[in-house]
Design a protein around this motif. Structure first.
Motif, PDB file in Angstrom:
ATOM      1  N   MET A 105     -14.339  -1.366  36.261  1.00 49.66           N
ATOM      2  CA  MET A 105     -14.646   0.060  36.358  1.00 49.66           C
ATOM      3  C   MET A 105     -14.223   0.823  35.103  1.00 49.66           C
ATOM      4  O   MET A 105     -14.694   1.930  34.855  1.00 49.66           O
ATOM      5  N   PHE A 120     -10.294   8.361  35.019  1.00 47.37           N
ATOM      6  CA  PHE A 120      -9.815   7.174  35.732  1.00 47.37           C
ATOM      7  C   PHE A 120      -8.333   7.377  36.051  1.00 47.37           C
ATOM      8  O   PHE A 120      -7.500   7.462  35.143  1.00 47.37           O
ATOM      9  N   CYS A 148     -12.680   8.297  39.064  1.00 50.00           N
ATOM     10  CA  CYS A 148     -12.522   6.994  39.691  1.00 50.00           C
ATOM     11  C   CYS A 148     -11.062   6.884  40.090  1.00 50.00           C
ATOM     12  O   CYS A 148     -10.170   6.901  39.224  1.00 50.00           O
ATOM     13  N   HIS A 187     -15.678   7.625  42.439  1.00 46.94           N
ATOM     14  CA  HIS A 187     -15.663   6.163  42.546  1.00 46.94           C
ATOM     15  C   HIS A 187     -14.261   5.722  42.940  1.00 46.94           C
ATOM     16  O   HIS A 187     -13.278   6.444  42.722  1.00 46.94           O
TER      17      HIS A 187
END
Length: 227
Positions: A105, A120, A148, A187
């Motif tokens: 990812m 992230f 994410c 995500h």
């Protein structure tokens, strides 16, 4: 060590440069890119080594899963439909500890450097933040950014001034509203399966997650790449 960013020419978006090395991911007719999966794998392997070190490798066992994820990231709508992947939902990537969820990812957005990437953030770091500043942190994740959340499910319950809070559960509710109202995606990576997610966050949140995410899973016997 910080590596130079991926370079591309908007007139030739199918060609990426990592330093002096050129990677041609397919062909471009002036309107759309026709991607070539073996070339995508070659690029991901090279970029992975730049980002994560010389021991990084693409495992053949993961090719099927990578095909799904790469198709999603390049937004191959036709092929995603065949794979039962909704390109308007986020990705929930699940699998055993060490199988490579976080790595993939972080890596896959580099296929499309012309598109805005997501922030992230490890779930446990979010809870640490909540313990310091409280409920404002949950409100902050109702913004217009894509995220994410890494390692969902390993975080502890948050606690602020003596009050417990399932921080990630509350954030997922907030992100659901952002998804429904603004089409902004979230995500997730997680070691938990669907039943374990429901046990930790409840049916109400699990129901929203079904709407928000495509479930993409490593096999139960996927190797631990850290060994």
């Amino acid at each position: 060590m910080k590596h130079p960013a991926t370079v591309f020419n908007p007139q030739q978006p199918h060609i990426l440069f990592e330093g002096a090395t050129q990677f041609k991911l397919g062909s471009f007719d002036g309107k759309a890119i026709c991607y070539d999966f073996p070339k995508i794998l070659t690029y991901l392997d090279a970029k992975g080594k730049l980002l994560f070190g010389k021991n990084f490798k693409i495992y053949e066992d993961d090719h099927e899963l990578l095909l799904k994820l790469a198709s999603y990231f390049i937004q191959d709508h036709k092929y995603c439909k065949k794979l039962d992947i909704d390109t308007e939902k986020g990705i929930l990537l699940s699998g055993p500890v060490g199988c490579g969820k976080t790595t993939l990812m972080r890596l896959l957005p580099h296929l499309v450097p012309h598109k805005k990437n997501y922030a992230f953030i490890p779930a446990r770091n979010i809870v640490f933040g909540f313990n310091g500043i409280g409920f404002k942190l949950i409100e902050d994740y109702s913004d217009n950014k894509a995220y994410c959340f890494d390692d969902l499910g390993v975080e502890h319950i948050g606690r602020y001034y003596g009050k417990d809070c399932n921080v990630m559960g509350e954030i997922l509710i907030s992100r659901y509203e952002v998804f429904k109202q603004k089409d902004i995606l979230t995500h997730i990576t997680t070691n938990l399966n669907a039943e374990e997610l429901q046990e930790k966050y409840g049916e109400r949140i699990r129901s929203r997650m079904r709407e928000m995410f495509n479930l993409v899973a490593f096999g139960e016997n996927s190797r631990d790449k850290r060994k």
